[in-house]
Design a protein around this motif. Structure first.
Motif, PDB file in Angstrom:
ATOM      1  N   ASP A 184       0.827  -1.204   0.000  1.00 29.09           N
ATOM      2  CA  ASP A 184       0.000   0.000   0.000  1.00 29.09           C
ATOM      3  C   ASP A 184       0.863   1.257   0.000  1.00 29.09           C
ATOM      4  O   ASP A 184       1.948   1.304   0.583  1.00 29.09           O
ATOM      5  N   CYS A 185       0.382   2.263  -0.682  1.00 31.54           N
ATOM      6  CA  CYS A 185       1.179   3.464  -0.976  1.00 31.54           C
ATOM      7  C   CYS A 185       0.712   4.670  -0.172  1.00 31.54           C
ATOM      8  O   CYS A 185       0.679   5.802  -0.675  1.00 31.54           O
ATOM      9  N   LEU A 188       2.165   8.481  -0.227  1.00 37.98           N
ATOM     10  CA  LEU A 188       3.173   8.632  -1.272  1.00 37.98           C
ATOM     11  C   LEU A 188       2.577   9.317  -2.492  1.00 37.98           C
ATOM     12  O   LEU A 188       1.421   9.056  -2.856  1.00 37.98           O
ATOM     13  N   ARG A 190       1.785   9.812  -6.367  1.00 42.62           N
ATOM     14  CA  ARG A 190       1.457   8.763  -7.336  1.00 42.62           C
ATOM     15  C   ARG A 190       2.682   8.293  -8.113  1.00 42.62           C
ATOM     16  O   ARG A 190       2.803   7.099  -8.423  1.00 42.62           O
ATOM     17  N   GLN A 192       5.512   7.675  -7.161  1.00 38.79           N
ATOM     18  CA  GLN A 192       6.352   6.750  -6.395  1.00 38.79           C
ATOM     19  C   GLN A 192       5.665   5.404  -6.111  1.00 38.79           C
ATOM     20  O   GLN A 192       6.278   4.517  -5.511  1.00 38.79           O
ATOM     21  N   TRP A 193       4.446   5.255  -6.554  1.00 40.78           N
ATOM     22  CA  TRP A 193       3.697   4.042  -6.223  1.00 40.78           C
ATOM     23  C   TRP A 193       4.370   2.780  -6.776  1.00 40.78           C
ATOM     24  O   TRP A 193       4.483   1.777  -6.083  1.00 40.78           O
ATOM     25  N   HIS A 196       7.663   1.876  -4.963  1.00 44.69           N
ATOM     26  CA  HIS A 196       7.374   1.384  -3.614  1.00 44.69           C
ATOM     27  C   HIS A 196       6.815  -0.036  -3.667  1.00 44.69           C
ATOM     28  O   HIS A 196       7.224  -0.906  -2.881  1.00 44.69           O
ATOM     29  N   ALA A 197       5.893  -0.275  -4.595  1.00 40.27           N
ATOM     30  CA  ALA A 197       5.319  -1.612  -4.727  1.00 40.27           C
ATOM     31  C   ALA A 197       6.386  -2.631  -5.115  1.00 40.27           C
ATOM     32  O   ALA A 197       6.356  -3.783  -4.665  1.00 40.27           O
ATOM     33  N   TYR A 233      -2.718   0.374  -4.080  1.00 40.17           N
ATOM     34  CA  TYR A 233      -1.425   0.061  -4.680  1.00 40.17           C
ATOM     35  C   TYR A 233      -1.604  -0.089  -6.188  1.00 40.17           C
ATOM     36  O   TYR A 233      -2.724  -0.257  -6.685  1.00 40.17           O
ATOM     37  N   ARG A 372      -6.249   9.841  -1.427  1.00 39.21           N
ATOM     38  CA  ARG A 372      -5.894   8.911  -2.484  1.00 39.21           C
ATOM     39  C   ARG A 372      -7.147   8.475  -3.236  1.00 39.21           C
ATOM     40  O   ARG A 372      -8.252   8.530  -2.695  1.00 39.21           O
TER      41      ARG A 372
END
Length: 451
Positions: A184-185, A188, A190, A192-193, A196-197, A233, A372
């Motif tokens: 889950d983001c 953060l 968008r 960087q999603w 991160h995932a 995510y 989000r």
């Protein structure tokens, strides 16, 4: 409050035990008795209206008292209300199965029905476990999932969930499930999603490699962990997961009970990743919010593993009394008709954009740590400290303050803890979206004033 509203509330409290509720709350938080519904609006016995911002627990996507769904159910009622689905069949369930198989990712051509989302998850778990037994791999009997997930409240479904609010009391009853951190983001940007995932997926990869020989399946909610606070995510995670499950010979269960039928921007969330699960679990919006119905779609490969002579004992002996109920299937067929004929998904893109514009100003509020959105879901997460993202203690019940205010203003805006979210029926208008944003902003101010 009229005597009529009070009358129904008193009868309710004397006889009902409400779901997901500490009943003592109703000593000071009145039950809202609903007399009727139309479109996005619900009306109590006093004539006060409430905008259904949460689609009545995420089920009602095409509005209350939808005339086309009403007509389809009424016509079916005159022909057949119910029949056992073991050894019998009927037109609505056959037509619905054909249509779902055509709409879902290619290869999901077998439908197994139940009556709730939890039951669908139980079916998928049992089917995967049994599949490996039938294939001569009885050691493959565990499940892998991500933290903060929710898949229902029967024991198997609860086992693969990870929202402690639901699971902690029953921990000693639950299956031994492997869990890795969710992608889950939260908070953060968008852009960087995906990175991160990807970092989170490395932990999924390690778990798959380590436990492949004992794993039956991985189960996740695609794109949005709904009951876990609407954490989101990117679809890339699903693509990586499908490829890794194939590589390690582990099945994939996708729980689209809350996110299916257009909620995320595509008919099914997994279509954004262009992946096909081994089991696709659907419910909630399947009938437009009218009647309980769920289904697990699966592949020829899974189906064939159970297809044998009776004496082999390979059959999947799972059943529910109301499996494939004709009235519910008729509602589902009407729902699919409307989604297709009215090009609802295209219209939802405009609605989602309007929701984004309406929610944008809330992001600067000092008590908002994250705003989000995925498709027709917007989440506004309240925090005590915006810089550190320190959450409010759950015992402070700040979400309840927003809920109370929203009711006073005519909106059913039931937060998940500290997360205010909009998950309205798809028939919501621009002015109604703006009204939700206004009420949400006022609710945030009420919380700020209480500190």
């Amino acid at each position: 409050m009229t005597n009529l509203n009070q009358h129904w509330m008193q009868r309710d409290i004397a006889a009902l035990w409400h779901p997901c509720t500490q009943m003592k709350d109703h000593e000071h938080l009145p039950v809202v008795p609903i007399k009727s519904g139309s479109g996005v609006w619900l009306e109590d016995f006093d004539g006060k209206r409430y905008l259904d911002a949460i689609s009545s627990w995420w089920v009602n996507i095409l509005g209350h008292a939808n005339p086309r769904i009403n007509a389809r159910i009424k016509a079916q009622l005159d022909a057949l209300e119910h029949v056992i689905l073991s050894g019998c069949s009927h037109r609505p369930v056959i037509e619905l199965s054909e249509r779902l198989g055509a709409l879902a990712p290619a290869g999901l051509g077998h439908c197994f029905y139940a009556d709730s989302g939890s039951a669908a998850v139980e079916i998928a778990l049992k089917m995967s476990y049994h599949y490996w037994q039938n294939r001569g791999r009885p050691e493959k009997k565990r499940f892998l999932t991500i933290t903060n997930g929710y898949h229902g409240e029967t024991l198997g479904a609860l086992s693969v969930g990870d929202v402690s609010f639901f699971t902690h009391t029953y921990r000693s009853l639950l299956l031994d499930v492997i869990k890795v951190p969710a992608p889950d983001c939260f908070a953060l940007p968008r852009e960087q999603w995906v990175s991160h995932a990807a970092a989170r997926f490395a932990e999924m990869e390690v778990a798959l490699a380590r436990h492949a020989d004992e794993l039956a399946a991985v189960i996740v909610e695609p794109l949005i962990q709904c009951a876990g606070g609407m954490r989101m995510y990117p679809p890339e995670y699903l693509r990586w997961l499908r490829e890794a499950c194939d590589r390690y010979n582990v099945q994939l269960i996708l729980d689209e009970i809350a996110v299916g039928f257009g909620r995320t921007g595509t008919l099914f969330a997994c279509q954004q990743a262009e992946v096909r699960p081994d089991y696709l679990c659907l419910s909630k919006a399947l009938t437009g919010g009218y009647l309980p119905l769920s289904v697990v779609l699966t592949t020829d490969e899974v189906y064939d593993a159970f297809y044998d002579d009776y004496a082999s004992l390979r059959a999947f002996l799972h059943s529910h009394s109301y499996t494939g109920n004709p009235l519910a299937c008729a509602a589902a067929l009407a729902t699919l008709d409307i989604l297709e004929e009215d090009d609802v998904l295209a219209a939802n893109r405009d609605r989602a954009a309007r929701m984004a514009r309406a929610a944008a100003p809330l992001a600067s509020h000092p008590l908002v740590g994250d705003v989000r959105q995925t498709g027709m879901v917007v989440a506004i997460e309240m925090v005590r400290d915006r810089d550190s993202l320190e959450p409010f203690d759950f015992r402070e019940r700040k979400g309840l303050e927003v809920f109370r205010h929203a009711l006073s203003r005519g909106a059913l805006l039931r937060p998940l803890g500290n997360v205010i979210y909009w998950m309205p029926p798809y028939v919501i208008s621009d002015s109604e979206i703006d009204f939700l944003a206004e009420v949400t902003g006022e609710g945030l101010e009420r919380v700020a004033d209480s500190l």
